[in-house]
Write an enzyme that holds these catalytic residues in place. Structure first.
Site, PDB file in Angstrom:
ATOM      1  N   TRP A  15      -5.626  10.291  -6.401  1.00 42.43           N
ATOM      2  CA  TRP A  15      -6.381  11.432  -6.923  1.00 42.43           C
ATOM      3  C   TRP A  15      -7.370  11.949  -5.868  1.00 42.43           C
ATOM      4  O   TRP A  15      -7.892  13.057  -5.974  1.00 42.43           O
ATOM      5  CB  TRP A  15      -7.124  11.066  -8.215  1.00 42.43           C
ATOM      6  CG  TRP A  15      -8.298  10.131  -8.049  1.00 42.43           C
ATOM      7  CD1 TRP A  15      -8.275   8.874  -7.553  1.00 42.43           C
ATOM      8  CD2 TRP A  15      -9.677  10.399  -8.378  1.00 42.43           C
ATOM      9  NE1 TRP A  15      -9.542   8.323  -7.562  1.00 42.43           N
ATOM     10  CE2 TRP A  15     -10.422   9.232  -8.066  1.00 42.43           C
ATOM     11  CE3 TRP A  15     -10.356  11.489  -8.912  1.00 42.43           C
ATOM     12  CZ2 TRP A  15     -11.809   9.138  -8.255  1.00 42.43           C
ATOM     13  CZ3 TRP A  15     -11.732  11.382  -9.116  1.00 42.43           C
ATOM     14  CH2 TRP A  15     -12.446  10.226  -8.777  1.00 42.43           C
ATOM     15  N   ASP A  16      -7.623  11.164  -4.847  1.00 51.95           N
ATOM     16  CA  ASP A  16      -8.499  11.561  -3.751  1.00 51.95           C
ATOM     17  C   ASP A  16      -8.125  12.953  -3.229  1.00 51.95           C
ATOM     18  O   ASP A  16      -8.980  13.750  -2.847  1.00 51.95           O
ATOM     19  CB  ASP A  16      -8.373  10.596  -2.569  1.00 51.95           C
ATOM     20  CG  ASP A  16      -8.547   9.129  -2.940  1.00 51.95           C
ATOM     21  OD1 ASP A  16      -8.297   8.770  -4.089  1.00 51.95           O
ATOM     22  OD2 ASP A  16      -8.913   8.337  -2.049  1.00 51.95           O
ATOM     23  N   GLU A  24     -14.361   1.574 -11.238  1.00 54.05           N
ATOM     24  CA  GLU A  24     -13.356   0.532 -11.490  1.00 54.05           C
ATOM     25  C   GLU A  24     -13.994  -0.834 -11.725  1.00 54.05           C
ATOM     26  O   GLU A  24     -13.284  -1.820 -11.870  1.00 54.05           O
ATOM     27  CB  GLU A  24     -12.385   0.466 -10.313  1.00 54.05           C
ATOM     28  CG  GLU A  24     -11.507   1.700 -10.217  1.00 54.05           C
ATOM     29  CD  GLU A  24     -10.676   1.742  -8.948  1.00 54.05           C
ATOM     30  OE1 GLU A  24     -11.017   1.032  -7.979  1.00 54.05           O
ATOM     31  OE2 GLU A  24      -9.697   2.504  -8.921  1.00 54.05           O
ATOM     32  N   GLN A  73     -18.616   3.614  -8.253  1.00 54.25           N
ATOM     33  CA  GLN A  73     -18.604   4.949  -7.646  1.00 54.25           C
ATOM     34  C   GLN A  73     -18.939   5.990  -8.710  1.00 54.25           C
ATOM     35  O   GLN A  73     -18.854   5.714  -9.906  1.00 54.25           O
ATOM     36  CB  GLN A  73     -17.246   5.245  -7.036  1.00 54.25           C
ATOM     37  CG  GLN A  73     -16.110   5.401  -8.012  1.00 54.25           C
ATOM     38  CD  GLN A  73     -14.743   5.305  -7.332  1.00 54.25           C
ATOM     39  OE1 GLN A  73     -14.224   4.225  -7.145  1.00 54.25           O
ATOM     40  NE2 GLN A  73     -14.183   6.437  -6.969  1.00 54.25           N
TER      41      GLN A  73
HETATM   42  C1  BGC Z   1     -11.293   3.946  -5.407  1.00 52.61           C
HETATM   43  C2  BGC Z   1     -10.354   4.966  -6.000  1.00 52.61           C
HETATM   44  C3  BGC Z   1      -9.591   5.613  -4.889  1.00 52.61           C
HETATM   45  C4  BGC Z   1      -8.899   4.571  -4.012  1.00 52.61           C
HETATM   46  C5  BGC Z   1      -8.249   5.176  -2.784  1.00 52.61           C
HETATM   47  C6  BGC Z   1     -10.499   2.938  -4.599  1.00 52.61           C
HETATM   48  O1  BGC Z   1     -11.350   2.007  -4.019  1.00 52.61           O
HETATM   49  O2  BGC Z   1     -11.999   3.277  -6.421  1.00 52.61           O
HETATM   50  O3  BGC Z   1     -11.093   5.941  -6.696  1.00 52.61           O
HETATM   51  O4  BGC Z   1      -8.636   6.486  -5.404  1.00 52.61           O
HETATM   52  O5  BGC Z   1      -9.842   3.633  -3.557  1.00 52.61           O
HETATM   53  O6  BGC Z   1      -9.188   5.806  -1.965  1.00 52.61           O
END
Ligand code: BGC
Length: 756
Positions: A339-340, A470, A588
């Site tokens: 989703w980034d 997360e 985050q």
């Molecule tokens: C983040 C996610 C992100 C992923 C890839 C993870 O550490 O929590 O939001 O999509 O890294 O960058």
């Protein structure tokens, strides 16, 4: 960075690429020290069989991994009997440089080999921005000792490589053909069957005289050996060109011819000409996207590094490619799409590279809509509901931790938001008819089914999710997720109305393809769920309310991130997972991510209140976090914090905040760094009125901030300094910009406005 001293970190930092391929800055010659070899080709992946403790139904069978592919820059050097290996030489001088303006990785060194022979070297390497299938380098080696020495150089491409990250320690490639005559090697990926051919051509001169080579190719390696005798002060120059053609772009039968023709043409033109074309292409890329910060070198270097990395990771030439969180700089995250891309990268490319490049990112998801519908169906959703994957190469989900795969469904919202963001910034909504509406319909159908009606609450709820934070899983009613769901449902209806009115032919096609509203009550259902959604709130001691990250969040022991002892940070490296899950600490931006996306709907006071509540609880252990907080800190006048968070995001890799840069760079969060400059300090935003606003809030140290944006056909250069805004249209195309309360028409004569 000195050779040998944390060489892997430097290998990441000095990575080069051209959107189609790229790699880490491994030394060309043998290196016996710590190294992570990495050369990656966009779109070429391997489905590594899932490895988990307990299998759960719905898990994907595999994790798609970006492949470490053939090591194309190889040059193995012997001086007399001794191999040149900087890890065992006495280094008298060493310098590695990344010219970000020109996209050139270079290195000079003076080394004394164990046999006492002293050599000097100058190496320049590129992955051509002008020719997507070309890598080239020039390696000059000078004998600096008295007397003479025999130098034997083997120039090679090695196909026998592995991924460090392999679940079953398997090799992902198998050889197809080694053409010794033409110097071409073809390899095939196991399972996915991608074929790639590397063709090598080298021109060698010793003391100005051509040297011819001997073919020593064998097994999975193309190799040519050149032997010469150098006198003291004489130099051998090796100009090496490698064509890399893949079955993604060529029929298999034509691969070798394609790779050879790229290498041959470059060889005939010579290194300097190849370099000049590459530099020209880079100059064109930089036009319209540089950021200049006066008064703060660290901030300046940070942002240019981010822009450079983003430009070399994605060019928009190919809508099948995307932006992996580590780009072409490491294996982690599988090189896949997250989703980034939609939440962070899309606005960067939209503003710096133009509408067409950004549209390619939207098309990527449109092409993968059938797979997103398939992903949802696999989990039990029906009727064209689409759940885009958390991690993907082909559109299929390939992440396999249940709390992310099944629960981190907020990603669907970011994909819808990107469509809206694109339309808002460009001022055009034709993309809705092209592909956007179909994606929105699939997403809205998902939310309408994923929400359940709670009898006790008398409202719709979304249960069992993981928000962007997360550090807690399986939560109920994550505010960000619920809010996004509501927004998606409404936006999908609006988009449908718009396309029906403005593009009736497209609308008919879309209705036929999706069965949209076939039974006549689909929009009503969406409205009912949106209007009836439960959004958790909490009343603070002062009587004000905040949107609550999730139900039950306040039951947790409320502690502040500042109270965590420094030696326990980052907590994900020091605490048990159980302890993290039970803590109130936020990985985050979560509620704040939502307030950032929809800031016009909330206003500064609300945002400030939430910032003051959530920021002290956030540990920023995702690279994607500090940028959003920095923007909101700027917006709400928390200038010192905005600046601190900006440095943390923009220099994350350069200063290795998270002690993991050796694994690769955080490419996607670099787009967030750019947003914190342009949207945060520059205050650029398309407002409710649909116009582009600029509200400078420069950090104290900065004398001025200059940046360029592609905006509705114009390339605008903004020059911001204390008390003044200047804007000029660099390409002469006019655009409207709001400064203060007034809207100005900006053309090539520019405007200069005093501000209070
Ligand atoms: C983040 C996610 C992100 C992923 C890839 C993870 O550490 O929590 O939001 O999509 O890294 O960058």
């Amino acid at each position: 960075a000195a050779a040998g001293s944390d060489c892997m970190a430097s290998e990441s930092l000095f990575s080069i690429g051209n959107g189609a391929m790229g790699g880490r800055a491994n030394f060309e010659e043998f290196f016996g020290g710590r190294t992570l070899q990495g050369n990656y080709i966009g779109g070429i992946f391997y489905p590594d069989k899932t490895r988990v403790g307990w299998w759960k139904n719905g898990y994907p069978e595999y994790f798609a991994k970006v492949l470490n592919s053939a090591f194309w820059p190889g040059i193995d050097i012997y001086v007399g009997e001794e191999r040149l290996d900087l890890s065992i030489c006495r280094i008298e001088a060493f310098r590695r440089e990344l010219d970000m303006r020109r996209g050139v990785l270079s290195r000079t060194f003076t080394a004394v080999l164990p046999n006492g022979v002293k050599v000097g070297a100058r190496v320049r390497r590129i992955v051509s921005m002008a020719e997507p299938e070309l890598g080239a380098l020039s390696y000059e080696l000078t004998l600096l000792s008295e007397g003479g020495a025999e130098v034997s150089v083997t120039v090679f491409v090695e196909g026998d490589v592995r991924n460090e990250d392999a679940n079953y320690d398997e090799k992902f490639w198998e050889p197809v053909a080694l053409d010794r005559e033409s110097g071409a090697l073809t390899m095939r990926t196991k399972k996915t069957g991608f074929e790639v051919c590397w063709a090598q051509r080298t021109a060698v001169k010793a003391a100005g005289r051509p040297v011819s080579g001997r073919n020593v190719s064998e097994n999975e390696r193309i190799a040519e050996r050149f032997v010469c005798t150098l006198k003291s002060g004489e130099t051998v120059v090796l100009d090496k060109f490698v064509g890399v053609a893949s079955s993604l772009n060529h029929p298999e039968a034509e691969l070798a011819a394609a790779a050879e023709s790229v290498a041959q043409r470059a060889w005939a033109a010579g290194f300097e000409a190849v370099l000049a074309a590459h530099e020209q292409a880079w100059a064109e890329k930089w036009a319209g996207c540089d950021v200049v910060i006066e008064g703060d070198e660290a901030a300046q270097q940070g942002i240019r590094f981010c822009i450079f990395q983003l430009l070399q990771t994605y060019t928009g030439r190919d809508s099948r490619l995307n932006v992996g969180p580590k780009g072409f700089t490491g294996e982690k995250y599988g090189g896949s799409t997250y989703w980034d891309t939609e939440a962070y990268c899309l606005p960067f490319y939209l503003c710096t590279s133009g509408e067409e490049v950004a549209r390619q990112l939207l098309r990527y998801r449109y092409r993968q809509l059938p797979q997103a519908i398939g992903n949802a169906a696999k989990l039990g959703f029906k009727g064209g509901a689409a759940l885009y994957p958390m991690v993907t190469m082909t559109g299929e989900e390939c992440h396999n931790e249940w709390e992310i795969t099944f629960e981190e469904i907020h990603r669907n919202g970011a994909i819808a938001y990107a469509i809206y963001n694109f339309c808002r910034y460009t001022g055009k909504r034709d993309y809705l008819a092209e592909g956007g509406l179909e994606v929105l319909v699939g997403i809205a159908r998902f939310w309408a089914q994923r929400a359940t009606f709670s009898e006790p609450k008398g409202q719709y709820v979304i249960l069992g999710v993981t928000g962007p934070n997360e550090y807690e899983n399986n939560v109920d009613n994550n505010w960000y997720t619920n809010y996004l769901a509501v927004w998606c449902l409404r936006y999908a209806s609006e988009a449908a109305e718009y396309v029906a009115a403005q593009y009736p032919d497209d609308y008919r096609r879309i209705v036929a393809a999706t069965g949209l509203n076939a039974a006549g009550d689909e929009f009503a259902r969406w409205r009912e769920v949106a209007d009836g959604m439960f959004l958790p709130e909490w009343t603070l001691e002062d009587g004000e309310t905040v949107f609550l990250q999730q139900e039950g969040y306040m039951d947790k022991e409320q502690r502040m991130a500042a109270d965590i002892p420094a030696e326990q940070r980052p907590i994900n490296q020091h605490w048990s997972w159980d302890r993290i899950l039970r803590s109130c600490f936020i990985k985050q931006a979560d509620v704040l991510q939502g307030l950032y996306f929809f800031q016009e709907a909330f206003g500064r006071e609300t945002i400030a209140r939430h910032f003051d509540f959530y920021e002290p609880r956030t540990v920023h252990e995702s690279s994607l976090s500090p940028c959003v907080h920095s923007i909101l800190a700027s917006l709400t006048g928390r200038a010192a914090r905005a600046y601190e968070l900006y440095l943390r995001t923009a220099r994350l890799d350069l200063d290795d905040y998270n002690r993991e840069v050796h694994e690769g760079l955080h490419i996607t969060s670099m787009a967030g760094s750019w947003l914190s400059v342009v949207e945060g300090f520059g205050g650029i935003r398309v407002g409710r009125d649909g116009c582009l606003h600029v509200v400078p809030r420069l950090p104290e140290k900065w004398r001025s901030l200059t940046f360029e944006l592609h905006y509705r056909g114009a390339i605008l250069r903004f020059g911001l300094s204390v008390g003044e805004v200047r804007v000029v249209s660099v390409n002469g195309r006019p655009a409207e910009v709001v400064v203060g309360e007034r809207c100005y028409r900006v053309d090539d004569r520019g405007i200069q406005v005093k501000i209070g």
